[in-house]
Motif scaffolding. Structure first.
Motif, PDB file in Angstrom:
ATOM      1  N   TYR A 168       0.860  -1.195   0.000  1.00  0.00           N
ATOM      2  CA  TYR A 168       0.000   0.000   0.000  1.00  0.00           C
ATOM      3  C   TYR A 168       0.892   1.240   0.000  1.00  0.00           C
ATOM      4  N   LYS A 225      -8.741   7.764   8.546  1.00  0.00           N
ATOM      5  CA  LYS A 225      -8.448   9.043   7.888  1.00  0.00           C
ATOM      6  C   LYS A 225      -7.048   9.511   8.304  1.00  0.00           C
ATOM      7  N   TRP A 239      -6.591  11.994   3.891  1.00  0.00           N
ATOM      8  CA  TRP A 239      -6.660  10.831   2.997  1.00  0.00           C
ATOM      9  C   TRP A 239      -7.512   9.736   3.623  1.00  0.00           C
ATOM     10  N   ASP A 240      -8.424   9.188   2.821  1.00  0.00           N
ATOM     11  CA  ASP A 240      -9.240   8.068   3.284  1.00  0.00           C
ATOM     12  C   ASP A 240      -8.520   6.775   2.900  1.00  0.00           C
ATOM     13  N   LYS A 281      -9.325   3.619   3.263  1.00  0.00           N
ATOM     14  CA  LYS A 281     -10.101   2.534   2.663  1.00  0.00           C
ATOM     15  C   LYS A 281     -10.391   2.815   1.191  1.00  0.00           C
ATOM     16  N   SER A 282     -10.927   4.020   0.910  1.00  0.00           N
ATOM     17  CA  SER A 282     -11.306   4.315  -0.479  1.00  0.00           C
ATOM     18  C   SER A 282     -10.108   4.747  -1.323  1.00  0.00           C
ATOM     19  N   LYS A 283      -8.926   4.930  -0.681  1.00  0.00           N
ATOM     20  CA  LYS A 283      -7.682   5.304  -1.355  1.00  0.00           C
ATOM     21  C   LYS A 283      -7.833   6.583  -2.156  1.00  0.00           C
ATOM     22  N   LYS A 284      -8.494   7.560  -1.537  1.00  0.00           N
ATOM     23  CA  LYS A 284      -8.581   8.870  -2.188  1.00  0.00           C
ATOM     24  C   LYS A 284      -8.670   9.953  -1.121  1.00  0.00           C
ATOM     25  N   ASP A 315     -10.203  12.960   0.959  1.00  0.00           N
ATOM     26  CA  ASP A 315     -11.513  13.496   1.325  1.00  0.00           C
ATOM     27  C   ASP A 315     -11.512  15.014   1.181  1.00  0.00           C
TER      28      ASP A 315
END
Length: 1114
Positions: free
Chosen positions: A178, A209, A222-223, A225-228, A230
């Motif tokens: 990751y 987060k 940065w989130d 889980k969703s890899k983007k 916020d």
């Protein structure tokens, strides 16, 4: 010139070869030499470092474990210092020597991650007394800039210079697949690269987060889980640090223009508030003027009041000359706390380790460049805590030190009681909060004292018993002199540009408590110890005219006989009345400075507190425009009431009871007609100060002005550095080592003719071959390897001692060695050490009536040497150590009984005759880094270890051996390194060291409350294993980082499995609320031990064995 030099060399070579032949004939001991049974063998010796004391030199990083209560400090040279309760300290070193840029505790796990400037991460196991590295990880393609390890997580976030974030599993020290790439994090919010990662932290209320701060001013939430991203927050000033409010709804940033911005997480457009703590608020609503960068900010909340905002830096640019500050903002009040040195880092100590709870800060630990300060936040005015660690060794630079093991038992309490009155007031009333770890078992019970002399003229006494260090008492020797208020006011007789009171030599008699110091301005002060305060109306002083002279018309000194010297022999020395105003203005006929000392003694009454009190000040004076030469050797004897000192001009002996000069001779005059050297007269006047070529400190790596040579403070020829003609080292800065060179700014011939006094020793022994019984004498060693003996004729004790003169006469005895003489000692016929005679300490400031009775008792010299009770037929041995060899001379015959050439290619810097295992030996430290010991009297080699790879002048100046196998030296300008050469101490060391890790249960997590749990809003957890594990994120690129198993692997596992891991697992299980029984746990621990070999690959696994799930996730 060259021819003359060759002749001189021939002369010395001839005399030495002749003496060698003579010695070889004598070497087999004759029938009269008794065989002495020696008990010391090689197996009694082993060399190892014990402890390091003092402030970590050039600190660079700071960390604190709030549960274990342990503080860690990293340095620019890769050192790691760990501090627990007072007396629990530990020193470790990274092999690479790269600077430590960040430290992160695995809180309450007994482990620490260090981040180095060479892009390596190291995992230290603190569960053993000597911490070791379990794993290392070397990043190959990116530079590491910032790391973050969330509490109770095994995943370490690593930010890089390129702006990317990698994730490391701290159990296996391997990379996760990751990665958060910088371009993905900022996307189109910025046209340019956002700069290195300067901050990473997870939202206290939501582990999923991650807040990422980039240097340019961009912050990204940065989130995971969703890899983007916020939210993205942009500000047009560079960011230095970021801190969360514990509720996770706000965070604060510190910027390069001296501003703080507070942001609401859900409002990325602009900050809620912008504060310039030190900016001048301008009218018309304009922005305040920019200030210096705020380097760090912390945001800490309290249950009952306003939050604390604590920051370093941010002062306005017009505060020139203002000291560095820490600012504490609490509600409407702002406190600015000035520091003595620049701030390296600070940390707020809080009651809880949980980031999502009220922090309740109680103290701030501030790491300064040269100090460690702890501020009490709970008390009004924010007082500091009294620091219990021995971090003030370098308060003024150390110029010399001495070490005494096995002192009289009443000494430490006596020094402590007078030192306790010197303590400052106004400290916090609370106990020192860094109190983790446990003390070791003190196997050593004997008292040890270290004395340090400093550049400002202070002398500090330290209790060094049982591998701890604590300051006992501080003496300021400069108190007796007039201080010049500014540079223009300084007397033109100064011979040094700065530190005119710097201590060069300390001579101390522990039994009588007499102390004598020699300072850089050619001054000697004698002190007595008293428990009573006294006011001295007139400070007793003497001036001595000691100069180098050969009767020759060219020499201006030849015209004036020394006014203060006394004819040697039977004639009465005239006691010189103590004077406070000598004729300091006299000058010779041609206007040259003459008869003036370098410093001016105070002429007003002097209040002397209990402790060491001035008995007599002695100063060498200028002679015909020539400054006095610095003192190279010094000795004091309480039984005889004498002090003696010498330099490259000659020797002076003072009767400090009668305040009279007994002897004042040029070195050459000591020889009389026996002088083996052909000497030329000196040129009329040399330069102001003898060259200290090659005697300065070398700058170590980073040039720190304070570490540079402080004029003659370090450029001195003390007895530790009495360097002979052809061996004066020129220091090669490139390799930091001694290199041989004959070149020096003083010509060889002048040096040859200026033979300095390098060793002095009072003793009761046979002064001449014909002597039938021992008598008091002084043995004098010179830089040319000569030992001369002076006989002392002391009047009887009591009243007579104060009325009749002491008669001093050279005995004619001359012995010769190769190299400058460093140390002398005497043994009795059985090979036991004969210490110099001393008079036991008594309080001398007693009321008048008692005085008469006491005097009779007082003045009886006590010779502790068995020689006083010896039969006439019994002999003694003189042990003489020079820079090249050691000799044992049988007395009174003066035959050389034993001889040992210590080194051919190097030279001895320090030699001491020390007691060990109920016997004695000679311990030597050589310039080539070897430590050697020899048996006595036969001088058999017992130990020879190459110890120091590079030797610099600070080590050379401060290295000293003492009894019971102890030694020390100043390893950096702020730290003392202690070592032992005793095998017994090495074996006991493990027991004596303190333990850093103690099993402590982690505090309970904050209660979420029923409604928060039902409707959300409490702390959100994240299954990091699922996210970062190999199954979901894949493997990391192999070329990105290289895993290196540490040396502490298997050993650490075995030790931990059998010992503390059971305790650790208990604490973890309590957290996991799994409810397993303790019996199961003991079985697991046993299983761990049996399979320890397989654990070497994953040594840290057991510390963090259970996944970091909360009870409500199961």
């Amino acid at each position: 010139m060259r021819k003359f030099k060759k002749v001189l060399d021939g002369l010395t070579a001839g005399s030495s070869s002749a003496s060698q032949q003579q010695q070889q004939q004598q070497h087999p001991p004759g029938n009269r030499e008794p065989e002495i049974q020696e008990t010391l063998q090689s197996e009694h010796f082993q060399l190892c470092k014990t402890v390091r004391h003092g402030f970590p030199y050039q600190p660079s990083a700071l960390a604190f474990d709030p549960v274990q209560k342990i503080l860690a400090v990293g340095t620019q040279t890769g050192a790691l210092r760990l501090f627990g309760r007072p007396g629990v300290e530990c020193y470790c070193q990274h092999d690479s020597g790269a600077a430590v840029i960040q430290l992160q505790f695995l809180i309450n796990e007994g482990a620490l991650v260090s981040v180095l400037a060479d892009d390596t991460l190291h995992l230290w196991n603190l569960r053993q007394k000597r911490p070791a590295i379990l794993h290392s990880l070397k990043f190959c393609r990116e530079r590491v800039t910032f790391c973050h390890l969330p509490f109770q997580s095994k995943w370490l976030y690593v930010g890089t210079e390129r702006g990317n974030i990698h994730i490391v599993n701290v159990e296996s020290f391997t990379l996760s697949g990751y990665v958060i790439m910088w371009n993905k994090a900022i996307e189109l919010s910025s046209k340019s690269h956002p700069g290195p990662v300067v901050h990473i932290s997870d939202n206290p209320m939501d582990e999923g987060k991650l807040l990422i701060g980039y240097e340019s001013g961009t912050v990204v939430l940065w989130d995971l889980k969703s890899k983007k991203a916020d939210y993205r927050y942009t500000y047009d000033e560079a960011i230095h640090s970021v801190a969360w409010h514990h509720e996770g709804k706000q965070f604060i940033c510190s910027h390069s223009d001296g501003t703080l911005t507070i942001w609401n997480v859900r409002s990325p457009a602009k900050p809620v508030q912008t504060i310039t703590p030190h900016g001048k608020q301008l009218k018309d609503g304009k922005k305040p003027e920019p200030c210096k960068p705020i380097l760090k900010v912390e945001f800490k909340t309290t249950r009952s009041g306003e939050p604390f905002i604590i920051l370093s830096g941010g002062l306005s640019y017009d505060t020139v000359g203002r000291r560095p500050c820490l600012t504490v903002m609490h509600g409407k009040s702002t406190a600015v706390l000035e520091m003595d040195y620049p701030i390296v880092d600070f940390l707020t100590l809080c009651e809880t380790p949980y980031p999502n709870d009220f922090q309740e800060p109680y103290a701030v630990v501030v790491l300064l460049e040269k100090d460690l300060v702890l501020i009490d936040l709970a008390q009004n005015g924010y007082p500091i805590f009294e620091n219990p660690y021995p971090l003030s060794i370098h308060e003024s630079p150390v110029t010399c030190c001495e070490y005494f093991a096995d002192c009289p038992v009443d000494l430490i309490p006596a020094l402590y009681s007078v030192g306790a009155r010197q303590k400052r007031q106004g400290y916090s009333k609370k106990e020192w909060p860094i109190n983790g770890g446990n003390w070791g078992l003190g196997a050593q019970s004997y008292p040890e004292i270290i004395i340090t002399g400093h550049a400002d003229g202070s002398v500090k006494f330290w209790d060094a018993s049982a591998i701890t260090l604590q300051v006992l008492y501080k003496l300021k020797t400069s108190k007796v002199f007039e201080k010049s208020r500014n540079k223009d006011d300084r007397p033109n007789t100064d011979i040094v540009d700065e530190d005119p009171y710097a201590i060069q030599i300390i001579s101390w008699c522990p039994e009588s408590r007499m102390l004598c110091i020699a300072g850089v301005s050619a001054h000697v002060i004698i002190y007595r110890f008293s428990k009573q305060e006294v006011i001295t109306e007139v400070i007793p002083m003497l001036e001595v005219r000691l100069f180098y002279e050969i009767n020759d018309a060219e020499s201006p000194e030849g015209e004036q006989p020394p006014p203060l010297s006394t004819p040697v022999g039977g004639s009465n020395p005239q006691p010189i009345p103590p004077q406070s105003h000598p004729s300091t203005s006299s000058s010779s006929s041609d206007g040259l400075r003459d008869n003036v000392p370098c410093l001016k003694v105070k002429n007003s009454p002097l209040k002397q507190s209990p402790g060491y009190q001035t008995e007599l000040v002695i100063q060498l004076v200028w002679v015909g425009g020539e400054p006095p030469q610095q003192i190279t050797s010094l000795a004091v004897n309480s039984s005889y009431g004498l002090v003696v000192f010498g330099n490259c001009n000659g020797i002076a002996m003072i009767d400090y009871l009668q305040k009279a000069v007994l002897l004042n001779l040029g070195t050459i005059e000591l020889y009389g007609s026996n002088d083996p050297y052909r000497r030329e007269p000196r040129s009329p006047r040399k330069s102001r100060q003898p060259s200290g070529a090659g005697l300065c400190d070398i700058n170590e790596g980073i040039v720190v002005p304070e570490d540079r040579c402080k004029s003659p403070t370090s450029a001195k020829m003390s007895r530790k550095l009495s360097l002979p003609t052809d061996l004066k080292p020129d220091l090669d800065v490139k390799d930091n080592s001694f290199s041989r060179s004959r070149s020096s700014s003083v010509t060889s011939i002048d040096k040859e003719s200026r033979e300095a006094i390098s060793a002095l020793h009072f003793c009761e022994t046979f002064t001449r071959k014909a002597d039938s019984s021992p008598s008091p004498s002084l043995w004098v060693g010179t830089t040319l390897g000569t030992v001369l003996v002076i006989a002392l004729n002391l009047p009887p004790g009591a009243e007579q001692r104060l009325l009749q003169p002491v008669i001093v006469s050279p005995s004619g005895t001359i012995l010769r060695l190769k190299g400058a003489v460093l140390r002398m000692a005497f043994l009795d016929t059985t090979g036991c050490l004969l210490p110099p005679a001393y008079e036991p300490w008594k309080e001398h400031n007693v009321p008048e009536e008692k005085d008469e009775k006491e005097k009779l008792k007082k003045r009886r010299p006590v010779s502790v040497s068995p020689s006083s009770s010896q039969e006439i037929s019994e002999n003694q041995y003189a042990v003489i150590c020079s820079e090249k060899q050691a000799k044992v001379i049988s007395l009174p015959t003066q035959n050389c009984a034993y001889k040992q050439n210590i080194t051919e290619t190097s030279f001895v810097l320090r030699g001491d005759i020390v007691a060990l295992n109920n016997s004695i030996c000679l311990a030597c430290f050589c310039a080539n880094g070897h430590i050697m010991t020899f048996s006595l009297p036969s001088l058999r080699p017992l130990l020879d270890v190459y110890y120091l790879p590079l030797t610099n002048m600070r080590i050379a100046r401060t290295f000293c051996f003492t009894n019971n196998g102890q030694a020390l030296y100043l390893v950096s300008p702020t730290e003392i390194q202690r070592l032992t050469y005793s095998q017994e101490t090495c074996e006991n060391l493990q027991e004596m060291l303190g333990e850093l890790f103690t099993p402590v249960e982690t505090p309970e997590a904050p209660n979420r409350g029923f409604f928060k749990g039902l409707f959300g809003g409490g702390a959100q957890s994240l299954d990091r294993e699922e996210l970062f594990g190999e199954s979901s994120s894949g493997k990391a690129s192999r070329s990105l980082a290289q895993h290196i198993p540490g040396p502490g692997g298997i050993e650490g596992v075995k030790g931990a499995a059998s010992g503390v891991v059971g305790e650790l697992a208990r604490a973890r299980l309590a957290l996991d609320e799994r409810g397993q029984k303790l019996g199961d746990l003991e079985e697991r621990t046993a299983a761990m031990l049996s399979s320890a070999d397989s654990f070497s690959k994953h040594a840290h696994e057991m510390m963090l064995k259970y996944k970091d799930k909360k009870w409500y996730q199961f």
